[in-house]
Structures are given as C-alpha cells and as structure tokens.
Design a protein around this motif. Structure first.
Motif, PDB file in Angstrom:
ATOM      1  N   ASN A  67       0.816  -1.203   0.000  1.00  0.00           N
ATOM      2  CA  ASN A  67       0.000   0.000   0.000  1.00  0.00           C
ATOM      3  C   ASN A  67       0.862   1.269   0.000  1.00  0.00           C
ATOM      4  O   ASN A  67       1.830   1.373   0.756  1.00  0.00           O
ATOM      5  CB  ASN A  67      -0.924   0.003   1.223  1.00  0.00           C
ATOM      6  CG  ASN A  67      -1.989   1.058   1.134  1.00  0.00           C
ATOM      7  OD1 ASN A  67      -2.575   1.281   0.074  1.00  0.00           O
ATOM      8  ND2 ASN A  67      -2.262   1.723   2.236  1.00  0.00           N
ATOM      9  N   TYR A  84       0.464   2.788  -5.637  1.00  0.00           N
ATOM     10  CA  TYR A  84      -0.517   1.717  -5.489  1.00  0.00           C
ATOM     11  C   TYR A  84      -1.402   1.942  -4.263  1.00  0.00           C
ATOM     12  O   TYR A  84      -0.914   2.282  -3.188  1.00  0.00           O
ATOM     13  CB  TYR A  84       0.185   0.369  -5.363  1.00  0.00           C
ATOM     14  CG  TYR A  84      -0.772  -0.772  -5.176  1.00  0.00           C
ATOM     15  CD1 TYR A  84      -1.610  -1.180  -6.211  1.00  0.00           C
ATOM     16  CD2 TYR A  84      -0.872  -1.437  -3.965  1.00  0.00           C
ATOM     17  CE1 TYR A  84      -2.508  -2.217  -6.049  1.00  0.00           C
ATOM     18  CE2 TYR A  84      -1.759  -2.485  -3.794  1.00  0.00           C
ATOM     19  CZ  TYR A  84      -2.579  -2.863  -4.839  1.00  0.00           C
ATOM     20  OH  TYR A  84      -3.476  -3.884  -4.661  1.00  0.00           O
ATOM     21  N   LEU A  86      -3.872  -0.195  -1.962  1.00  0.00           N
ATOM     22  CA  LEU A  86      -4.352  -1.530  -1.597  1.00  0.00           C
ATOM     23  C   LEU A  86      -5.869  -1.518  -1.412  1.00  0.00           C
ATOM     24  O   LEU A  86      -6.566  -2.434  -1.842  1.00  0.00           O
ATOM     25  CB  LEU A  86      -3.662  -2.009  -0.320  1.00  0.00           C
ATOM     26  CG  LEU A  86      -4.026  -3.393   0.183  1.00  0.00           C
ATOM     27  CD1 LEU A  86      -3.644  -4.456  -0.840  1.00  0.00           C
ATOM     28  CD2 LEU A  86      -3.328  -3.666   1.506  1.00  0.00           C
ATOM     29  N   LYS A  89      -7.329  -1.156  -4.894  1.00  0.00           N
ATOM     30  CA  LYS A  89      -6.736  -2.114  -5.841  1.00  0.00           C
ATOM     31  C   LYS A  89      -6.439  -1.459  -7.192  1.00  0.00           C
ATOM     32  O   LYS A  89      -6.785  -1.967  -8.250  1.00  0.00           O
ATOM     33  CB  LYS A  89      -7.639  -3.326  -6.035  1.00  0.00           C
ATOM     34  CG  LYS A  89      -7.924  -4.077  -4.762  1.00  0.00           C
ATOM     35  CD  LYS A  89      -7.107  -5.333  -4.729  1.00  0.00           C
ATOM     36  CE  LYS A  89      -7.529  -6.199  -3.550  1.00  0.00           C
ATOM     37  NZ  LYS A  89      -6.533  -6.299  -2.541  1.00  0.00           N
ATOM     38  N   LYS A 104      -6.575  -0.016 -12.903  1.00  0.00           N
ATOM     39  CA  LYS A 104      -6.943  -1.111 -12.012  1.00  0.00           C
ATOM     40  C   LYS A 104      -5.817  -2.141 -11.973  1.00  0.00           C
ATOM     41  O   LYS A 104      -5.147  -2.386 -12.979  1.00  0.00           O
ATOM     42  CB  LYS A 104      -8.241  -1.769 -12.482  1.00  0.00           C
ATOM     43  CG  LYS A 104      -9.434  -0.853 -12.383  1.00  0.00           C
ATOM     44  CD  LYS A 104     -10.676  -1.551 -12.888  1.00  0.00           C
ATOM     45  CE  LYS A 104     -11.847  -0.581 -12.896  1.00  0.00           C
ATOM     46  NZ  LYS A 104     -13.028  -1.175 -13.518  1.00  0.00           N
ATOM     47  N   GLU A 105      -5.666  -2.746 -10.819  1.00  0.00           N
ATOM     48  CA  GLU A 105      -4.602  -3.735 -10.612  1.00  0.00           C
ATOM     49  C   GLU A 105      -4.628  -4.839 -11.668  1.00  0.00           C
ATOM     50  O   GLU A 105      -3.582  -5.249 -12.165  1.00  0.00           O
ATOM     51  CB  GLU A 105      -4.744  -4.336  -9.215  1.00  0.00           C
ATOM     52  CG  GLU A 105      -3.704  -5.332  -8.841  1.00  0.00           C
ATOM     53  CD  GLU A 105      -3.918  -5.904  -7.456  1.00  0.00           C
ATOM     54  OE1 GLU A 105      -3.560  -7.075  -7.266  1.00  0.00           O
ATOM     55  OE2 GLU A 105      -4.439  -5.202  -6.566  1.00  0.00           O
TER      56      GLU A 105
END
Length: 121
Positions: A67, A84, A86, A89, A104-105
């Motif tokens: 994160n 990023y 967490l 995401k 998006k992840e």
C-alpha cells in the motif's frame, strides 16, 4: 562504502548513455542488486514526489504490492510510474492535474518496485 553503478539512456540529451553511481545505503528496503535498473521519467503525473526528468531506480525482482508504494507498471503498450492503493486495488497519479490516470490492478502488468529517485543530476 558499498556503491551501485548503473547505466541509463538520457532521452533528453541525444540518447547518451550515462552512469548513475550511488551508495547502497540510500536504498531503504530490501533489493536484489542484479535486478536493479534505472529509468528516466518523462512526465509530471507523479510530482511533487517524482519530478519530470528524474531518474528512478527500480527492482525487477520486487513485484509484491504494498500500500502507498510506487511501482513501474505496463499498461496499453507504455510504462507508467504510479502509486498503489491496496484499498482501491489500483495504481494512480499523485499530481491532481493527472487524477484521471488511474489503472486497475488487474489491467496492468507490474514491472518493478521503485526504490529511490534522483533529481537534478
């Protein structure tokens, strides 16, 4: 003193290959020295943390998402430096002028974790 010696191509100076030499002690997290590389940033989406034309050092062996850490990601045939989240995401820009740059992840490929940034070299 243990030093790291890396090369990068300066796209703003006639594609000259330059060297970045610095102490290992400047990196505050674990890394694999053979997996380190440098990249010259072209853009302002991560200012004020990472300035335009800064040099980042990233670790190709480190792709574990943490994160609020910064990563180099591959999205739509381009490399992007993004932070990023967490909770959400996703990867996002720090600079509010580029708040539309959110990925998006599951849409990106994580290339490396950014470990350190150098400016005004």
């Amino acid at each position: 003193m243990s030093i790291i010696n890396l090369e990068y191509t300066d796209i703003f100076d006639e594609q000259k290959v330059k060297k970045l030499i610095f102490s290992k002690h400047l990196i505050n997290s674990e890394f694999k020295e053979k997996s380190l590389f440098t990249l010259l940033v072209d853009g302002k989406s991560m200012q004020p943390v990472i300035k335009d034309k800064a040099i980042i050092v990233a670790d190709l062996s480190n792709k574990i998402l943490e994160n609020e850490k910064i990563y180099l990601v591959y999205y739509e045939n381009k490399m992007w430096v993004k932070k990023y989240s967490l909770e959400n995401k996703n990867f996002y820009s720090i600079n509010p002028n580029f708040s539309h740059l959110i990925y998006k992840e599951d849409e990106v490929q994580v290339v490396a974790k950014v470990l350190i940034t150098f400016t005004n070299l």
